[in-house]
Design a protein around this motif. Sequence first.
Motif, PDB file in Angstrom:
ATOM      1  N   VAL B 266       0.544  -1.333   0.066  1.00 16.88           N
ATOM      2  CA  VAL B 266      -0.092  -0.050  -0.148  1.00 16.88           C
ATOM      3  C   VAL B 266       0.747   1.325  -0.059  1.00 16.88           C
ATOM      4  CG1 VAL B 266      -1.702   1.100   1.131  1.00 16.88           C
ATOM      5  CG2 VAL B 266      -1.723  -1.402   0.950  1.00 16.88           C
ATOM      6  N   GLU B 267       1.966   1.409   0.539  1.00 17.13           N
ATOM      7  CA  GLU B 267       2.845   2.382   0.706  1.00 17.13           C
ATOM      8  C   GLU B 267       3.206   2.939  -0.587  1.00 17.13           C
ATOM      9  OE1 GLU B 267       5.384   1.659   4.779  1.00 17.13           O
ATOM     10  OE2 GLU B 267       6.457   2.455   3.234  1.00 17.13           O
ATOM     11  N   LEU B 268       3.402   1.844  -1.635  1.00 16.87           N
ATOM     12  CA  LEU B 268       3.942   2.300  -2.899  1.00 16.87           C
ATOM     13  C   LEU B 268       2.733   2.727  -3.883  1.00 16.87           C
ATOM     14  CD1 LEU B 268       6.254  -0.364  -3.636  1.00 16.87           C
ATOM     15  CD2 LEU B 268       6.807   2.103  -2.937  1.00 16.87           C
ATOM     16  N   TRP B 269       1.504   2.754  -3.415  1.00 18.26           N
ATOM     17  CA  TRP B 269       0.436   3.255  -4.071  1.00 18.26           C
ATOM     18  C   TRP B 269       0.645   4.759  -4.575  1.00 18.26           C
ATOM     19  CZ3 TRP B 269      -5.127   1.121  -1.798  1.00 18.26           C
ATOM     20  CH2 TRP B 269      -4.881  -0.059  -2.092  1.00 18.26           C
ATOM     21  N   TYR B 270       1.192   5.692  -3.908  1.00 15.27           N
ATOM     22  CA  TYR B 270       1.236   6.960  -4.284  1.00 15.27           C
ATOM     23  C   TYR B 270       2.291   7.050  -5.466  1.00 15.27           C
ATOM     24  CZ  TYR B 270       5.949   8.085  -2.301  1.00 15.27           C
ATOM     25  OH  TYR B 270       7.372   8.139  -2.040  1.00 15.27           O
ATOM     26  N   VAL B 271       3.061   6.117  -5.537  1.00 17.26           N
ATOM     27  CA  VAL B 271       3.882   6.119  -6.973  1.00 17.26           C
ATOM     28  C   VAL B 271       3.281   5.619  -7.829  1.00 17.26           C
ATOM     29  CG1 VAL B 271       6.200   5.300  -7.704  1.00 17.26           C
ATOM     30  CG2 VAL B 271       6.034   6.063  -5.461  1.00 17.26           C
ATOM     31  N   GLN B 272       2.550   4.644  -7.509  1.00 17.98           N
ATOM     32  CA  GLN B 272       1.683   3.976  -8.798  1.00 17.98           C
ATOM     33  C   GLN B 272       0.375   4.592  -9.092  1.00 17.98           C
ATOM     34  OE1 GLN B 272       1.001   0.290  -6.745  1.00 17.98           O
ATOM     35  NE2 GLN B 272       3.078  -0.301  -6.732  1.00 17.98           N
ATOM     36  N   GLY B 273       0.032   5.896  -8.579  1.00 19.93           N
ATOM     37  CA  GLY B 273      -1.186   6.601  -8.888  1.00 19.93           C
ATOM     38  C   GLY B 273      -2.421   6.079  -8.299  1.00 19.93           C
ATOM     39  N   LYS B 274      -2.329   5.052  -7.335  1.00 20.03           N
ATOM     40  CA  LYS B 274      -3.444   4.501  -6.778  1.00 20.03           C
ATOM     41  C   LYS B 274      -3.908   5.326  -5.627  1.00 20.03           C
ATOM     42  CE  LYS B 274      -2.216  -0.278  -8.007  1.00 20.03           C
ATOM     43  NZ  LYS B 274      -2.025  -1.432  -7.623  1.00 20.03           N
ATOM     44  N   SER B 275      -3.030   6.086  -4.881  1.00 14.32           N
ATOM     45  CA  SER B 275      -3.429   7.068  -3.734  1.00 14.32           C
ATOM     46  C   SER B 275      -2.621   8.304  -3.928  1.00 14.32           C
ATOM     47  CB  SER B 275      -3.029   6.440  -2.498  1.00 14.32           C
ATOM     48  OG  SER B 275      -1.440   6.404  -2.137  1.00 14.32           O
ATOM     49  N   ALA B 276      -2.855   9.269  -3.051  1.00 11.42           N
ATOM     50  CA  ALA B 276      -2.229  10.547  -3.278  1.00 11.42           C
ATOM     51  C   ALA B 276      -0.979  10.431  -2.462  1.00 11.42           C
ATOM     52  CB  ALA B 276      -3.182  11.781  -2.697  1.00 11.42           C
ATOM     53  N   TYR B 277      -1.057  10.074  -1.077  1.00 12.45           N
ATOM     54  CA  TYR B 277       0.220  10.012  -0.264  1.00 12.45           C
ATOM     55  C   TYR B 277       0.307   8.864   0.566  1.00 12.45           C
ATOM     56  CZ  TYR B 277      -2.756  12.157   3.068  1.00 12.45           C
ATOM     57  OH  TYR B 277      -3.798  12.378   4.058  1.00 12.45           O
ATOM     58  N   THR B 278       1.518   9.006   1.173  1.00  9.91           N
ATOM     59  CA  THR B 278       1.684   7.984   2.230  1.00  9.91           C
ATOM     60  C   THR B 278       2.478   8.504   3.258  1.00  9.91           C
ATOM     61  OG1 THR B 278       2.361   5.639   2.772  1.00  9.91           O
ATOM     62  CG2 THR B 278       3.745   6.785   1.368  1.00  9.91           C
ATOM     63  N   ILE B 279       2.402   7.798   4.595  1.00  8.23           N
ATOM     64  CA  ILE B 279       3.338   8.422   5.636  1.00  8.23           C
ATOM     65  C   ILE B 279       4.581   7.521   5.757  1.00  8.23           C
ATOM     66  CG2 ILE B 279       3.278   9.237   8.209  1.00  8.23           C
ATOM     67  CD1 ILE B 279       0.323   9.429   7.476  1.00  8.23           C
ATOM     68  N   THR B 280       5.817   8.107   5.447  1.00  6.67           N
ATOM     69  CA  THR B 280       6.930   6.996   5.574  1.00  6.67           C
ATOM     70  C   THR B 280       8.143   7.981   5.714  1.00  6.67           C
ATOM     71  OG1 THR B 280       7.510   4.990   4.435  1.00  6.67           O
ATOM     72  CG2 THR B 280       7.060   6.811   3.059  1.00  6.67           C
ATOM     73  N   GLY B 281       9.386   7.105   5.507  1.00  4.17           N
ATOM     74  CA  GLY B 281      10.709   7.699   5.687  1.00  4.17           C
ATOM     75  C   GLY B 281      11.101   8.021   4.422  1.00  4.17           C
ATOM     76  N   PRO B 282      12.350   8.697   4.342  1.00  2.00           N
ATOM     77  CA  PRO B 282      12.976   9.038   3.153  1.00  2.00           C
ATOM     78  C   PRO B 282      13.496   7.811   2.312  1.00  2.00           C
ATOM     79  CG  PRO B 282      14.153  10.105   5.001  1.00  2.00           C
ATOM     80  CD  PRO B 282      13.146   9.056   5.481  1.00  2.00           C
ATOM     81  N   TRP B 283      13.732   6.591   3.009  1.00  2.98           N
ATOM     82  CA  TRP B 283      14.127   5.513   1.909  1.00  2.98           C
ATOM     83  C   TRP B 283      13.093   5.409   0.872  1.00  2.98           C
ATOM     84  CZ3 TRP B 283      11.950   4.872   7.122  1.00  2.98           C
ATOM     85  CH2 TRP B 283      10.582   4.248   6.999  1.00  2.98           C
ATOM     86  N   THR B 284      11.707   6.043   0.869  1.00  2.00           N
ATOM     87  CA  THR B 284      10.975   5.839  -0.157  1.00  2.00           C
ATOM     88  C   THR B 284      11.248   6.399  -1.561  1.00  2.00           C
ATOM     89  OG1 THR B 284       8.463   6.005  -0.730  1.00  2.00           O
ATOM     90  CG2 THR B 284       9.561   7.782   0.434  1.00  2.00           C
ATOM     91  N   GLU B 285      12.332   7.523  -1.451  1.00  2.00           N
ATOM     92  CA  GLU B 285      12.735   8.262  -2.619  1.00  2.00           C
ATOM     93  C   GLU B 285      13.452   7.270  -3.503  1.00  2.00           C
ATOM     94  OE1 GLU B 285      15.121  11.617  -2.346  1.00  2.00           O
ATOM     95  OE2 GLU B 285      14.634  12.194  -4.505  1.00  2.00           O
TER      96      GLU B 285
END
Lengths: 291, 426
Positions: B266-285
Amino acid sequence: MSRRGGAVAWVFAAPALLVYVVFLVYPAVSSLWFSFTDWDGLSPTYHVVGLQNYTSMPSDPVVVQAAVNNLIWAVVTVVVPVVLGLALAVALNGKVRGKPLLRLVFYTPAVLPLVSVASIWGWLYNPQYGAINAFLRAVGLDSLAQPWLGQDSTALAATMVAAIWLRVGFPMLLYLAALQGIPQDLYEAATVDGATRWQRFWHITMPSLKAAHYVVIALSVIDSFKVFDLIYAMTYGGPGTATQVMGTWMYFNVFQYNQAGYGTAIAVVITLVAIVVSVPYVRSQTKEQTT
Amino acid sequence: MINRRKFLGLTGGAAIAAGLSACTGTSGGTNQTTSTGSKELRLFTYEDNSTVGLLKEQIKKFDAQNGTTTTVDSLPGSGAAVYPDKLRTELLGGKGPDVWRIWGGQIGAPFVTAKQAMDLSKYYQKYGWDSKINPAAVQGMTFDGVKGGMPFIALGIGCWYSKAAFAKAGVAAPPTSYAELEEVNTKLVKAGITPAGLGGKYGWDVMRLFEYLLETSAGPDLHDKLLTGGETWDRPEVVTAFTNFKKWQDQKWLPEGSVGLDPAEVELWYVQGKSAYTITGPWTEAQGIQAGGKKSADFGVFELPTGQNPLRHSGFVEGYMINAKAGNPDLAAALLDFLNQPSTHKALKITASVVAGAEPDQATLPLSYQWAKGPATKPFYTIQDQAFPKKEADQYFAIQSDVLQGRTTPADAARKMQDVIKAWKR
């Protein structure tokens, strides 16, 4: 057997016995011992606490919930796969087109790794993108679309459906093998006597499968009480503790909560239950060997 | 008190016991690490496939400089719910690594309490770690006064969003207050976009949302006291946090059935266009945006607004521990010091370093750089799966799950949480 023969027998049995003692008896005795201690699972020392781990179990609400879930799991995941497996075996034992392919199709889930099964069903159950909800919405049953694994009311049932899908091939295979051993002339004689299909099934097939019933039911029951991996991978015991069973709760206590003493006490209880339910199976097997 | 040696003595002969101890994963009190010589080390970590190669390259450099042979074993993608179990099993099986990576707070604490990890005080002195490492991070690796680990990274949790999703919903800029965040959510839902891509399996990462709501309603002082049991949870600020929490699910600001969804997906949904954002750390970049073939410029990050002074975000520490039975602890400590050099951090592309001079590269990781220069310099509160022991954290997640499902009212949830804390502190 002569004294010499006995000694030789022990020599031949020794490797297997050694493996048995090292990998089963010793760990089992160790676990039993640790269930009487407060060992945290990591420290080099611990205290003996007697029966405290056992007496505190009834007041642990998660143990009670896990025991109830185990019971429901045992009933559903034994009865449904056994009945379905028998029905499939009887059907596939007759004249059916594509019989080998169908046997393969129904047995394949049983050989899949459990983690793969959990992933497959996890995707099917995905509330937003899963196939199950997509199908329900496509046929206009939007109100039935649910977050299957994300709510207490459906999570356990959802995992049981996956377990049934996984398990139905095993009894089917055993029953198919047993069905091959029933003499055809029994059916022919019954047909000549005017017996209906149901009568032939009930009075010939079912009694002839008695030995297979013992094996299938006993192994299924034992398997159901050991349930761990499917629950762990699909729901991690959640939401909350809704799908905790004794196996997962034992794991959480031993490996995650630093309560190895309490966790092994739960393991001992699971083992005792499995032993009790397997008594009829063992008795039937020893009875057959002595007659 | 009984130790494991006495027990083994009672249960059989020494030869059999030696063989049997391996099969039960017990140490017998005499276990050694895998070091077969004074120049051999084994490091256990949870680097994923995209970063373990970088680590191995640096380890090679260390080996070349010191004449050592260091083996790196990694359990990628396992997370805090699984990795500590594997580590524990290795330690009890007598095959423990010399050095291992671990989270701080209550996840790392059991290894120090059980004396499986050594007290690193003398190495803090020898290498001057106290003056080189961020003090807040050192605190996160100090357990009941024992410096049981060397901090390696200190990660802050922020809101990572898709600019396209915000633009589609008519959101011009990130919110600067909680009320504005709610307005953003409403606009996103109206535009047909799920606002927050969060999943609650393992307690993560719905927990991050609740701790933010608690910081917002309780404020820094009270929040810190709640986490240590210094104040009762049965109070209006906590009820407000649970009420807002439920609102997020009811208003569809979270995905349907979020408590049962796997955060890794689910965290990656904001990258895949399935959600607007997530709450996570800088590793996501690096691991989410760039690994997904997207450009950092199409995404943004901001600190979740609390309306409190100071503005804090949640954060946690990760570091390294040394096996109390390591064959060569001095060499293991030298390895740790090598790993915490700014040049090593840069080579490892660390985005949240605990040492000065190792900020992420602005050209390759612009969002991490922005975070490192801004929010990362501010104080943070302990992420809640490190604030409590695992058992209490799971009970906390169970209460949050009940609230989201409507099985418990916010007021009851606050009372139940107080019961959990009371039992823990007893």
